[in-house]
Design a protein around this motif. Sequence first.
Motif, PDB file in Angstrom:
ATOM      1  N   LEU A   1     -37.876  13.002 -18.669  1.00 36.79           N
ATOM      2  CA  LEU A   1     -36.908  12.025 -19.002  1.00 36.79           C
ATOM      3  C   LEU A   1     -37.307  10.850 -18.891  1.00 36.79           C
ATOM      4  N   SER A   2     -38.109  10.492 -17.865  1.00 36.25           N
ATOM      5  CA  SER A   2     -38.358   9.032 -17.589  1.00 36.25           C
ATOM      6  C   SER A   2     -39.049   8.590 -18.940  1.00 36.25           C
ATOM      7  N   LYS A   3     -40.049   9.083 -19.650  1.00 40.14           N
ATOM      8  CA  LYS A   3     -40.515   8.602 -20.745  1.00 40.14           C
ATOM      9  C   LYS A   3     -39.567   8.530 -22.058  1.00 40.14           C
ATOM     10  N   ILE A   4     -38.531   9.334 -22.005  1.00 42.24           N
ATOM     11  CA  ILE A   4     -37.369   9.292 -23.106  1.00 42.24           C
ATOM     12  C   ILE A   4     -36.570   8.254 -22.908  1.00 42.24           C
ATOM     13  N   VAL A   5     -36.236   7.487 -21.686  1.00 39.92           N
ATOM     14  CA  VAL A   5     -35.740   6.432 -21.119  1.00 39.92           C
ATOM     15  C   VAL A   5     -36.267   5.224 -21.781  1.00 39.92           C
ATOM     16  N   LYS A   6     -37.659   5.179 -21.551  1.00 38.35           N
ATOM     17  CA  LYS A   6     -38.317   3.970 -21.959  1.00 38.35           C
ATOM     18  C   LYS A   6     -38.507   3.950 -23.253  1.00 38.35           C
ATOM     19  N   LYS A   7     -38.355   5.131 -24.188  1.00 34.49           N
ATOM     20  CA  LYS A   7     -38.579   4.898 -25.471  1.00 34.49           C
ATOM     21  C   LYS A   7     -37.222   4.652 -26.274  1.00 34.49           C
ATOM     22  N   THR A   8     -36.225   5.046 -25.666  1.00 32.51           N
ATOM     23  CA  THR A   8     -34.725   4.953 -26.243  1.00 32.51           C
ATOM     24  C   THR A   8     -34.145   3.684 -25.855  1.00 32.51           C
ATOM     25  N   GLY A   9     -34.530   3.056 -24.588  1.00 28.02           N
ATOM     26  CA  GLY A   9     -33.640   2.185 -23.818  1.00 28.02           C
ATOM     27  C   GLY A   9     -32.389   2.608 -23.380  1.00 28.02           C
ATOM     28  N   ARG A  10     -32.116   3.946 -23.053  1.00 26.62           N
ATOM     29  CA  ARG A  10     -30.752   4.257 -22.708  1.00 26.62           C
ATOM     30  C   ARG A  10     -31.129   4.504 -20.981  1.00 26.62           C
ATOM     31  N   ASP A  11     -29.977   4.604 -20.606  1.00 22.94           N
ATOM     32  CA  ASP A  11     -30.109   4.848 -18.976  1.00 22.94           C
ATOM     33  C   ASP A  11     -30.361   6.189 -18.652  1.00 22.94           C
ATOM     34  N   LEU A  12     -30.692   6.724 -17.635  1.00 25.33           N
ATOM     35  CA  LEU A  12     -31.273   8.155 -17.049  1.00 25.33           C
ATOM     36  C   LEU A  12     -30.144   8.841 -17.164  1.00 25.33           C
ATOM     37  N   LYS A  13     -28.896   8.415 -16.721  1.00 27.64           N
ATOM     38  CA  LYS A  13     -27.683   9.478 -16.717  1.00 27.64           C
ATOM     39  C   LYS A  13     -27.353   9.978 -18.097  1.00 27.64           C
ATOM     40  N   GLU A  14     -27.240   9.022 -19.025  1.00 30.23           N
ATOM     41  CA  GLU A  14     -27.034   9.232 -20.566  1.00 30.23           C
ATOM     42  C   GLU A  14     -27.977  10.250 -21.220  1.00 30.23           C
ATOM     43  N   ILE A  15     -29.277   9.858 -20.764  1.00 28.57           N
ATOM     44  CA  ILE A  15     -30.397  10.840 -21.174  1.00 28.57           C
ATOM     45  C   ILE A  15     -30.233  12.233 -20.479  1.00 28.57           C
ATOM     46  N   ALA A  16     -29.697  12.429 -19.303  1.00 29.85           N
ATOM     47  CA  ALA A  16     -29.594  13.869 -18.700  1.00 29.85           C
ATOM     48  C   ALA A  16     -28.597  14.370 -19.264  1.00 29.85           C
ATOM     49  N   GLN A  17     -27.514  13.759 -19.462  1.00 27.29           N
ATOM     50  CA  GLN A  17     -26.418  14.361 -20.046  1.00 27.29           C
ATOM     51  C   GLN A  17     -26.551  14.964 -21.478  1.00 27.29           C
ATOM     52  N   ALA A  18     -27.372  14.143 -22.168  1.00 31.50           N
ATOM     53  CA  ALA A  18     -27.760  14.765 -23.534  1.00 31.50           C
ATOM     54  C   ALA A  18     -28.690  15.888 -23.378  1.00 31.50           C
TER      55      ALA A  18
END
Length: 438
Positions: free
Chosen positions: A200-217
């Motif tokens: 998830l941390s890699k996706i956060v860096k690549k998308t610029g979204r916060d971790l909570k949003e990424i985790a929910q998605a």
Amino acid sequence: MELKQELEIQARVSQEMVQAVSILQMTAWDLKEYVQEAMLENPVIELEETTRKQDNEEIVRKLEWMENGDYQNKVYYQQELEESNEFWEENEPDLREYLLEQMAFMDLDKKAASIIRYMIQSLDERGYLLENEEEIADILGRSLEEIQRARQILCTMEPLGVGALNLQECLLIQLRKKGCTSLACEIVENYIEEFGKNQLSKIVKKTGRDLKEIAQACEQIKEQNPKPAGYFPARPYKNYIIPDVIVVKLKDYFEILVNDYDSPEIFISPFYRQMMREQGEETGKYIKEKIRQAEWLKSCIEQRNRTLLQLTEEILRSQTEFFQRGKNYLKPMTQKEAAEKLQVHPSTISRAVQGKYLQCTWGMFPLSFFFSSGTDKGAEYIKECLKRIIENEDKKNPYSDRVLAEKLQEMDIDISRRTIAKYRNSMHISEALGRKEY
């Protein structure tokens, strides 16, 4: 007039292609039932008991193998039944029947309907298409646009995700239909590998979204079904499994017997051929068409048996040591390699393997048992290695899947932790925490 005839020919060719594909996938039991149903629908088809020229030794040998296999079949069936979906009821349709039932309530033109029927017969055990759109267009002699439109219709049917070409598309179909967030779709489209590894941390860096949003998605993605066909039985269970092919070990060689011993042989009565010539144009045309259908059915069955025989011959050539010495001597072999050697499309091998069983000295095996999924080593070989590693581990400090992957790499077996978890679960072996002894 010419256009109408051309359309009729195209529709007939598509229907016959669907029939050929369907027959190739049938087991010995299914084929027997199918032929009996065809006899009821086509008056020119008569059935007679198989009277192929076989010497007495061959007949006795085949009967003995079929008889001796009964107890083994029942045991194997019981094991399979216990592992299957306990809540599946006998009258519940399988995936193909379920999809065809939905088609009956859809407003489809003949072209689209015939293409969709072909695609339904081309689905694998996950519900994905075995062939891509270009290949289907080439096989059916249709334009790519027609194939794409037909597949779009198939992808709207239940269960959602059926007809997809891969995991990504399967998940996207479900996410979009259910109105999930655009972020979930973006992750599947662009970061499926990172999602699969839970990075998830890699996706956060690549998308610029916060971790909570990424985790929910990611939670939305996990709620989708990666195998739409998983809730449907591949085929109804019978009282016991009938082998589709038998490998008999004789003194100095092996013999392959395709199981058609108790299957009636299609016979077209000379009475109808004579009647076709003597009756009027309309009746003669009807009989001629029924004879043509019967001859095509007979040809499809013969082709199925030839393909099954050739495939078993290739398995025997590649796995001779297994048939001589037993299960621990299975060698790596993929369906793609078999297709190349037999000079057929890989989907032909996949259909020939589907749902069929081989009986030999060492027991009853699904034909899929003899093929790995593309790894350098066969699945059964990898499972044996994995089992030995776990048996010899320190029970107070058992290996994690990461360590198991490293141990397998030392044995020149390179597979992911996800695949290790899949193999471990299939052998009913717990993860490290569940194996730990205190």
